[in-house]
Scaffold this active site. Structure first.
Site, PDB file in Angstrom:
ATOM      1  N   ASP A  82       0.847  -1.083  -0.012  1.00 32.86           N
ATOM      2  CA  ASP A  82       0.067   0.091   0.012  1.00 32.86           C
ATOM      3  C   ASP A  82       0.994   1.166  -0.018  1.00 32.86           C
ATOM      4  OD1 ASP A  82      -2.205   1.728   0.898  1.00 32.86           O
ATOM      5  OD2 ASP A  82      -1.025   1.628   2.743  1.00 32.86           O
ATOM      6  N   ASP A 102       0.152   5.171   1.085  1.00 34.09           N
ATOM      7  CA  ASP A 102       0.170   5.923   2.305  1.00 34.09           C
ATOM      8  C   ASP A 102      -0.146   5.137   3.770  1.00 34.09           C
ATOM      9  OD1 ASP A 102      -1.125   7.532   0.118  1.00 34.09           O
ATOM     10  OD2 ASP A 102      -1.760   8.971   1.809  1.00 34.09           O
ATOM     11  N   ASP A 157       1.062   9.525   6.170  1.00 33.81           N
ATOM     12  CA  ASP A 157      -0.058   9.709   5.286  1.00 33.81           C
ATOM     13  C   ASP A 157      -0.085  11.055   4.512  1.00 33.81           C
ATOM     14  OD1 ASP A 157      -2.775   9.488   4.597  1.00 33.81           O
ATOM     15  OD2 ASP A 157      -3.643  10.109   6.333  1.00 33.81           O
ATOM     16  N   THR A 166      -2.152   0.993  -4.517  1.00 32.67           N
ATOM     17  CA  THR A 166      -2.471   2.163  -3.714  1.00 32.67           C
ATOM     18  C   THR A 166      -3.879   2.550  -4.234  1.00 32.67           C
ATOM     19  OG1 THR A 166      -1.950   4.598  -3.495  1.00 32.67           O
ATOM     20  CG2 THR A 166      -1.089   3.643  -5.386  1.00 32.67           C
ATOM     21  N   ASP A 173      -9.868  11.787   4.609  1.00 33.65           N
ATOM     22  CA  ASP A 173     -10.644  12.039   3.265  1.00 33.65           C
ATOM     23  C   ASP A 173     -11.624  10.799   3.409  1.00 33.65           C
ATOM     24  OD1 ASP A 173      -8.967   9.804   2.135  1.00 33.65           O
ATOM     25  OD2 ASP A 173      -7.426  11.438   1.386  1.00 33.65           O
ATOM     26  N   LYS A 207      -8.861  -3.481  -3.635  1.00 30.90           N
ATOM     27  CA  LYS A 207      -7.106  -4.167  -3.881  1.00 30.90           C
ATOM     28  C   LYS A 207      -7.287  -5.616  -4.183  1.00 30.90           C
ATOM     29  CE  LYS A 207      -5.125  -0.181  -1.351  1.00 30.90           C
ATOM     30  NZ  LYS A 207      -4.015   0.251  -0.578  1.00 30.90           N
ATOM     31  N   ASP A 262      -1.697  -0.909   5.966  1.00 31.73           N
ATOM     32  CA  ASP A 262      -2.087  -0.415   7.258  1.00 31.73           C
ATOM     33  C   ASP A 262      -3.633  -0.587   7.344  1.00 31.73           C
ATOM     34  OD1 ASP A 262      -2.332   1.798   5.081  1.00 31.73           O
ATOM     35  OD2 ASP A 262      -3.192   2.670   6.896  1.00 31.73           O
TER      36      ASP A 262
HETATM   37  P1  IMP Z   1      -3.301   4.349  -0.060  1.00 31.72           P
HETATM   38  O1  IMP Z   1      -2.951   4.225   1.523  1.00 31.72           O
HETATM   39  O2  IMP Z   1      -1.885   4.322  -0.690  1.00 31.72           O
HETATM   40  O3  IMP Z   1      -4.243   3.151  -0.527  1.00 31.72           O
HETATM   41  O4  IMP Z   1      -3.732   5.760  -0.598  1.00 31.72           O
HETATM   42  C1  IMP Z   1      -5.136   6.217   0.048  1.00 31.72           C
HETATM   43  C2  IMP Z   1      -5.181   7.645  -0.259  1.00 31.72           C
HETATM   44  O5  IMP Z   1      -4.964   7.984  -1.581  1.00 31.72           O
HETATM   45  C3  IMP Z   1      -6.589   8.331   0.035  1.00 31.72           C
HETATM   46  O6  IMP Z   1      -6.735   8.515   1.524  1.00 31.72           O
HETATM   47  C4  IMP Z   1      -6.465   9.589  -0.655  1.00 31.72           C
HETATM   48  O7  IMP Z   1      -5.946  10.783  -0.011  1.00 31.72           O
HETATM   49  C5  IMP Z   1      -5.462   9.211  -1.700  1.00 31.72           C
HETATM   50  N1  IMP Z   1      -6.345   9.386  -2.934  1.00 31.72           N
HETATM   51  C6  IMP Z   1      -6.067  10.075  -4.223  1.00 31.72           C
HETATM   52  N2  IMP Z   1      -6.853   9.795  -5.174  1.00 31.72           N
HETATM   53  C7  IMP Z   1      -7.555   8.625  -4.920  1.00 31.72           C
HETATM   54  C8  IMP Z   1      -8.771   8.042  -5.685  1.00 31.72           C
HETATM   55  O8  IMP Z   1      -8.708   8.359  -6.750  1.00 31.72           O
HETATM   56  N3  IMP Z   1      -9.181   7.014  -4.833  1.00 31.72           N
HETATM   57  C9  IMP Z   1      -8.829   6.694  -3.375  1.00 31.72           C
HETATM   58  N4  IMP Z   1      -8.072   7.517  -2.787  1.00 31.72           N
HETATM   59  C10 IMP Z   1      -7.299   8.436  -3.325  1.00 31.72           C
HETATM   60 MG    MG Z   2      -2.550   3.266   3.278  1.00 32.34          MG
END
Ligand code: IMP
Ligand code: MG
Length: 412
Positions: free
Chosen positions: A146, A148, A154, A182, A334, A342, A366
């Site tokens: 993943d 963030d 974050d 992601t 958000d 996923k 996470d």
């Molecule tokens: P991850 O933790 O890598 O899965 O990223 C999640 C974060 O990506 C979300 O909390 C958003 O802040 C950001 N994000 C940006 N664009 C998108 C989208 O199109 N869908 C979902 N999350 C997005």
């Molecule tokens: Mg994450």
């Protein structure tokens, strides 16, 4: 505190924690800290260690019994299923006994007199047990991450000095393929370069053969955009057209359904923003819709969770929500609804790399606390490790390297 209705995954950890509470209550010696003739630290620790280890051995056996039932096509008949009904299928056994010893040497769990084995202790032991099994039955062919909170804090990015970079390169050198799965959903490579530049630049600079460098892909928007490492592109990533990587089932996702599902989700988000008087901006994309705060604002966790649960329920009750997979989740500050999830992202990575099995794949993320958290769905496609921050990701990758070294010494 976890939100009601969404505690399933956490419940499995709570179940193990409950089993460990009994020997803790019966055998810990808190009075020894003020009674000079009380039991010595080492005696108490070795008693507790033996009993905790026995429990982990027993749980390991119960998991093996569940796997036997799975193989026979009757997982619902296993004892584990009766004890913990939401338990999913296992891709590998879990080396829980040995993982406990490994973590006890680092966290001194059995030395504690006042603090019982905690949720985090059990979470980390499960992670270790998973990577031990993967390495022992290796090779570990695919590791997906993943973004963030897993690779970077974050909303941040992988900068040049992020220690995770060297550890991912080490995995690539030993032959593992890498997927960044992601939720961040962008159509242009440049946006992913911004987030991953430290890692991509390091791969570009490494003396690895060009072919190995291409063993890194990014699956963005959970399962919507695929980019592959490309040393000749300005952003070091090249978009892979959908027809080259979509799974058969994903080709059936109709554009009209996608629009309809996102319209319903957007209406629900707008409604909640109005009702809860949130200072939010609605973000509508080709394959996602979400709410983000006005600059500088922070939503409280409960409001975010409420928003997710409402939109998830409305979508689940809609016809299109029955036809099309989606993922509604709380991203920390958000809320997003993505088309697909996923599990599809990981399945796509497995396919792109030639059909890697779930038992040879590890997803590190996470978001496992609740059914609507986005990494949770990866559990349907492969084994998983639940980390709490980027430092834990680094520690997990170090564990893999260490276990790998032990394993190689054993086989020489
Ligand atoms: P991850 O933790 O890598 O899965 O990223 C999640 C974060 O990506 C979300 O909390 C958003 O802040 C950001 N994000 C940006 N664009 C998108 C989208 O199109 N869908 C979902 N999350 C997005
Ligand atoms: Mg994450």
């Amino acid at each position: 505190m976890t939100t009601r209705y969404r505690v399933e995954y956490a419940l499995k950890i709570e179940w193990i924690k409950g089993l460990l509470a009994v020997p803790f209550v019966l055998h810990s010696q808190p009075t020894a800290v003020f009674e000079p003739n009380g039991q010595s630290m080492d005696t108490q620790a070795s008693n507790a260690r033996r009993r905790y280890a026995e429990i982990f051995r027993d749980v390991e056996d119960i998991v093996n019994d569940h796997i036997e039932h799975q193989k026979a096509g009757k997982p619902e008949r296993s004892k584990l299923k009766l004890l913990v009904p939401p338990v999913a299928n296992f891709f590998t056994p879990l080396a829980l006994h040995d993982a406990f010893s490994f973590q006890d040497e680092r966290r001194f769990i059995s030395y504690r007199r006042f603090v019982p084995p905690s949720f985090n202790d059990v979470r980390l032991i499960l992670n270790t047990a998973q990577v031990m099994s993967l390495v022992r039955n290796g090779p570990l062919e695919l590791v997906t991450f993943d973004g963030d909170v897993t690779l970077y804090d974050d909303g941040k990015c992988v900068e040049e000095d992020n220690p995770v970079t060297e550890k991912i390169l080490r995995l690539m050198r030993r032959g593992s393929k890498i997927g960044i799965v992601t939720a961040a959903g962008y159509t242009e490579a440049g946006r992913y370069y911004e987030r991953l530049c430290g890692l991509l630049n390091a791969i570009q600079a490494s003396p690895m053969p060009l072919e190995s460098k291409q063993n890194l892909i990014v699956l963005g928007g959970e399962s919507n955009y695929c980019f592959r490492f490309d040393a000749n592109s300005r952003d070091l990533l090249r978009l892979v057209p959908r027809e080259k990587w979509l799974l058969k089932e994903m080709m059936l996702w109709a554009e009209a359904d996608i629009t309809e599902l996102l319209d319903i989700a957007e209406a629900s988000l707008r409604d909640t923003v109005k009702n809860m008087k949130m200072n939010a901006i609605i973000v509508r994309k080709e394959r996602a819709v979400g709410i983000v705060p006005q600059v500088g604002l922070k939503f409280c966790r409960e409001t975010l969770e409420e928003t997710v649960l409402i939109v998830q329920k409305i979508l689940e009750m809609s016809d299109v929500g029955q036809r099309l997979p989606f993922c509604a989740f709380n991203g920390g500050n958000d809320v997003f609804v993505d088309i697909g999830d996923k599990s599809w992202g990981v399945l796509a990575c497995q396919r792109i790399f030639g059909g890697i099995e779930g038992s040879k794949t590890l997803h590190v993320g996470d978001q496992f606390l609740s059914a609507g958290a986005n990494d949770f769905k990866a559990r349907l496609a492969c084994t998983t490790a639940w980390i709490a921050n980027p430092r834990e990701t680094c520690e997990l990758l170090d564990e893999i390297a260490l276990l790998d070294e032990w394993q190689q010494r054993k086989t020489v």
